[in-house]
Design a protein around this motif. Sequence first.
Motif, PDB file in Angstrom:
ATOM      1  N   TYR A  23      26.238   7.032  16.979  1.00  0.00           N
ATOM      2  CA  TYR A  23      27.302   7.072  17.982  1.00  0.00           C
ATOM      3  C   TYR A  23      28.586   7.651  17.385  1.00  0.00           C
ATOM      4  CZ  TYR A  23      30.955   5.215  21.077  1.00  0.00           C
ATOM      5  OH  TYR A  23      32.043   5.077  21.902  1.00  0.00           O
ATOM      6  N   VAL A  24      28.902   7.257  16.141  1.00  0.00           N
ATOM      7  CA  VAL A  24      30.104   7.765  15.474  1.00  0.00           C
ATOM      8  C   VAL A  24      29.968   9.267  15.218  1.00  0.00           C
ATOM      9  CG1 VAL A  24      31.504   7.617  13.376  1.00  0.00           C
ATOM     10  CG2 VAL A  24      30.645   5.522  14.433  1.00  0.00           C
ATOM     11  N   ARG A  25      28.767   9.692  14.841  1.00  0.00           N
ATOM     12  CA  ARG A  25      28.553  11.135  14.612  1.00  0.00           C
ATOM     13  C   ARG A  25      28.752  11.935  15.901  1.00  0.00           C
ATOM     14  NH1 ARG A  25      23.998   8.962  11.665  1.00  0.00           N
ATOM     15  NH2 ARG A  25      24.418   9.035   9.403  1.00  0.00           N
ATOM     16  N   LYS A  26      28.366  11.357  17.045  1.00  0.00           N
ATOM     17  CA  LYS A  26      28.563  12.048  18.315  1.00  0.00           C
ATOM     18  C   LYS A  26      30.048  12.089  18.690  1.00  0.00           C
ATOM     19  CE  LYS A  26      24.015  11.032  20.317  1.00  0.00           C
ATOM     20  NZ  LYS A  26      23.275  10.289  21.378  1.00  0.00           N
ATOM     21  N   PRO A  29      31.563  15.118  15.516  1.00  0.00           N
ATOM     22  CA  PRO A  29      30.475  15.821  14.823  1.00  0.00           C
ATOM     23  C   PRO A  29      30.872  16.392  13.469  1.00  0.00           C
ATOM     24  CG  PRO A  29      30.600  16.457  17.143  1.00  0.00           C
ATOM     25  CD  PRO A  29      31.817  15.672  16.853  1.00  0.00           C
ATOM     26  N   GLU A  30      32.152  16.763  13.311  1.00  0.00           N
ATOM     27  CA  GLU A  30      32.557  17.379  12.050  1.00  0.00           C
ATOM     28  C   GLU A  30      32.797  16.372  10.921  1.00  0.00           C
ATOM     29  OE1 GLU A  30      36.350  17.055  14.599  1.00  0.00           O
ATOM     30  OE2 GLU A  30      34.183  17.298  14.859  1.00  0.00           O
ATOM     31  N   ALA A  31      32.789  15.072  11.245  1.00  0.00           N
ATOM     32  CA  ALA A  31      33.023  14.046  10.222  1.00  0.00           C
ATOM     33  C   ALA A  31      31.759  13.811   9.401  1.00  0.00           C
ATOM     34  CB  ALA A  31      33.469  12.749  10.889  1.00  0.00           C
ATOM     35  N   ARG A  32      31.979  13.525   8.126  1.00  0.00           N
ATOM     36  CA  ARG A  32      30.868  13.177   7.228  1.00  0.00           C
ATOM     37  C   ARG A  32      30.710  11.650   7.262  1.00  0.00           C
ATOM     38  NH1 ARG A  32      33.580  15.834   2.105  1.00  0.00           N
ATOM     39  NH2 ARG A  32      35.293  14.722   3.129  1.00  0.00           N
ATOM     40  N   VAL A  33      29.592  11.186   7.818  1.00  0.00           N
ATOM     41  CA  VAL A  33      29.387   9.753   8.085  1.00  0.00           C
ATOM     42  C   VAL A  33      28.334   9.196   7.143  1.00  0.00           C
ATOM     43  CG1 VAL A  33      28.740   8.036   9.825  1.00  0.00           C
ATOM     44  CG2 VAL A  33      30.014  10.085  10.508  1.00  0.00           C
ATOM     45  N   GLY A  34      28.646   8.065   6.516  1.00  0.00           N
ATOM     46  CA  GLY A  34      27.692   7.357   5.667  1.00  0.00           C
ATOM     47  C   GLY A  34      27.468   5.952   6.184  1.00  0.00           C
ATOM     48  N   MET A  35      26.475   5.264   5.625  1.00  0.00           N
ATOM     49  CA  MET A  35      26.117   3.928   6.102  1.00  0.00           C
ATOM     50  C   MET A  35      25.890   3.014   4.906  1.00  0.00           C
ATOM     51  SD  MET A  35      23.254   3.017   8.980  1.00  0.00           S
ATOM     52  CE  MET A  35      21.869   3.433   7.916  1.00  0.00           C
ATOM     53  N   ALA A  36      26.332   1.737   5.026  1.00  0.00           N
ATOM     54  CA  ALA A  36      26.163   0.774   3.936  1.00  0.00           C
ATOM     55  C   ALA A  36      25.923  -0.615   4.501  1.00  0.00           C
ATOM     56  CB  ALA A  36      27.408   0.769   3.047  1.00  0.00           C
ATOM     57  N   HIS A  37      24.910  -1.285   3.966  1.00  0.00           N
ATOM     58  CA  HIS A  37      24.658  -2.686   4.333  1.00  0.00           C
ATOM     59  C   HIS A  37      23.905  -3.363   3.199  1.00  0.00           C
ATOM     60  CE1 HIS A  37      20.430  -1.773   5.247  1.00  0.00           C
ATOM     61  NE2 HIS A  37      20.875  -0.703   5.907  1.00  0.00           N
ATOM     62  N   GLU A  56      33.758  12.077  -0.515  1.00  0.00           N
ATOM     63  CA  GLU A  56      32.684  12.923  -0.001  1.00  0.00           C
ATOM     64  C   GLU A  56      32.213  12.462   1.377  1.00  0.00           C
ATOM     65  OE1 GLU A  56      29.609  13.176  -2.936  1.00  0.00           O
ATOM     66  OE2 GLU A  56      31.040  13.411  -4.581  1.00  0.00           O
ATOM     67  N   LEU A  57      32.712  11.314   1.822  1.00  0.00           N
ATOM     68  CA  LEU A  57      32.413  10.803   3.165  1.00  0.00           C
ATOM     69  C   LEU A  57      33.738  10.526   3.871  1.00  0.00           C
ATOM     70  CD1 LEU A  57      29.568   8.203   2.419  1.00  0.00           C
ATOM     71  CD2 LEU A  57      29.300  10.495   3.382  1.00  0.00           C
ATOM     72  N   ASP A  58      33.764  10.788   5.164  1.00  0.00           N
ATOM     73  CA  ASP A  58      34.968  10.517   5.953  1.00  0.00           C
ATOM     74  C   ASP A  58      34.918   9.150   6.627  1.00  0.00           C
ATOM     75  OD1 ASP A  58      36.160  13.116   5.541  1.00  0.00           O
ATOM     76  OD2 ASP A  58      34.597  13.891   6.870  1.00  0.00           O
ATOM     77  N   VAL A  59      33.741   8.758   7.084  1.00  0.00           N
ATOM     78  CA  VAL A  59      33.576   7.488   7.800  1.00  0.00           C
ATOM     79  C   VAL A  59      32.444   6.705   7.146  1.00  0.00           C
ATOM     80  CG1 VAL A  59      33.151   6.378  10.024  1.00  0.00           C
ATOM     81  CG2 VAL A  59      34.310   8.595   9.944  1.00  0.00           C
ATOM     82  N   LEU A  60      32.691   5.439   6.880  1.00  0.00           N
ATOM     83  CA  LEU A  60      31.650   4.553   6.353  1.00  0.00           C
ATOM     84  C   LEU A  60      31.324   3.522   7.420  1.00  0.00           C
ATOM     85  CD1 LEU A  60      29.896   3.834   3.880  1.00  0.00           C
ATOM     86  CD2 LEU A  60      31.658   2.176   3.242  1.00  0.00           C
TER      87      LEU A  60
END
Length: 338
Positions: A23-26, A29-37, A56-60
């Motif tokens: 959802y965040v990528r949509k 779209p130009e943001a670099r999105v990563g995930m952590a859990h 190297e990532l814009d949104v975590l």
Amino acid sequence: IEREGQVFWVYNRVQGLERVAEYVRKLMPEARVGMAHGQMSETELETTMHKFWHGELDVLVCTSIVESGLDFPRANTLVVDQAQMFGLGQLYQLRGRVGRSDRQAYAFFVVPDAERLTAVAEERLRIIMDMDYLGAGFQVAMEDLRLRGAGNILGEVQSGHMSRVGLDLYLEMLEEAVGRLKGTPSALAAETELTLGLPAHIPASYIDDGRERLRCYKALTSAAGGAAREEAALSMRDRFGPFPEELNNFLAVLDFKQFLTELQVQRADVYRDHVRMFWPGGQTAVHPERIVQLAAEMPGARLHPPAGLSLPLAGELSFGEGLQKIRLALEGIRASAS
């Protein structure tokens, strides 16, 4: 991101985290999105956090795994998704993940419907919005304890009503009960009640800000001993200048009160020219016959039956020096004195 910062997007469910990341990528779209859990492998989690740290990532997109122990100076925005599902302490810790440098930071707490929140969730969010000043952590912790209860220390149930007894008193009662079961004699322990017949306080003319004056009162009265109180007093003098007479009186009274508590004095009346003390029945800190002896030997001393003693303060001494002289005289009536 336009301000060259980074974003934490917190959603506290591992199931569905991938959907939120998509959802965040949509959204951008130009943001670099990563995930952590917390269910990721150690290597994978470390790689993701390393990338976020180095920009190297814009949104975590992450769970509350990031609520403590991390410091990302470039992070200037926090979005807490489904904020009503977090505890008050969690919200406070999460808010502290941003604004850790000189750049303006923003924290957004997002709920699905503000009109349909539970009463507790609404109060949690109200508290976290109100307590946005420096040093609010202690008050947030107390509010969290009030909302959730202190819990049952001897069991698994973590809910209770601390306000009815108070945690400190509960622990004292617990210690006394365990001591009785062990057959350990319990010493009489009660804080001395003081009545003052002279000005002893922090004047508003010395510290005009009421909140700062309250902090100073707390620092002085909660000090564990004379050394800690002296350190707090020196810090005050460095900030606000030489002490007025009222504050010197207050410091002298605090030290004297701690001493009287050690002597198990139940109540004391402190005036500029004399001090009157009363002991409860069953006290074990002083010898009654030594109280009588002191009253007979010190000029101006008087007994107040059944267990009271009045001692004069020397007029040629300052108030603090007079209390110190009385303290030296009282040392001789301790049960432990030779």
